[in-house]
Design a protein around this motif. Structure first.
Motif, short mmCIF file in Angstrom:
data_model
loop_
_atom_site.label_atom_id
_atom_site.label_comp_id
_atom_site.label_asym_id
_atom_site.label_seq_id
_atom_site.Cartn_x
_atom_site.Cartn_y
_atom_site.Cartn_z
N ARG A 1 2.07 9.40 -5.93
CA ARG A 1 2.66 10.73 -5.69
C ARG A 1 3.69 11.06 -6.75
O ARG A 1 3.75 12.18 -7.24
N ALA A 2 4.53 10.09 -7.10
CA ALA A 2 5.60 10.32 -8.07
C ALA A 2 5.04 10.54 -9.48
O ALA A 2 5.63 11.28 -10.27
N ILE B 1 0.84 -1.20 0.00
CA ILE B 1 0.00 0.00 0.00
C ILE B 1 0.88 1.25 0.00
O ILE B 1 0.64 2.19 -0.76
N ASP B 2 1.91 1.25 0.84
CA ASP B 2 2.83 2.39 0.89
C ASP B 2 3.51 2.61 -0.45
O ASP B 2 3.67 3.75 -0.89
N ASP B 3 3.91 1.52 -1.11
CA ASP B 3 4.53 1.62 -2.44
C ASP B 3 3.54 2.19 -3.46
O ASP B 3 3.91 3.03 -4.29
N TRP B 4 2.28 1.74 -3.40
CA TRP B 4 1.25 2.24 -4.31
C TRP B 4 1.07 3.75 -4.12
O TRP B 4 1.00 4.50 -5.10
#
Length: 78
Positions: free
Chosen positions: A57-58, A49-52
């Protein structure tokens, strides 16, 4: 390796989208898949989830209006 799982309640605190929208994104392969823990319990891998979130954001993706609203805006001159 330790994997931290988060509940639906914790997920919704991190990702302010509706349950239905998250399910649709999962089905399209655009959101990390849930893990079924039991007949009444699901969880997500927190690092996925944090990676998603970081990828979103990127990407600096802009929200787009659904097609029916885009047509109305064009017709109205907007």
């Amino acid at each position: 390796m330790s994997v931290n799982l988060i509940s639906k309640k914790q997920l919704l605190a991190k990702v302010p989208l509706s349950d239905r929208h998250i399910l649709d994104l999962e089905k399209e392969g655009k959101f990390p898949a849930r893990i079924v823990l039991s007949a009444r319990s699901v969880a997500w891998v927190e690092s996925e989830i944090d990676d998603w979130i970081a990828k979103r954001r990127a990407s600096n993706a802009k929200a787009q209006r659904p097609p029916q609203y885009r047509q109305a805006a064009v017709a109205a001159g907007g």
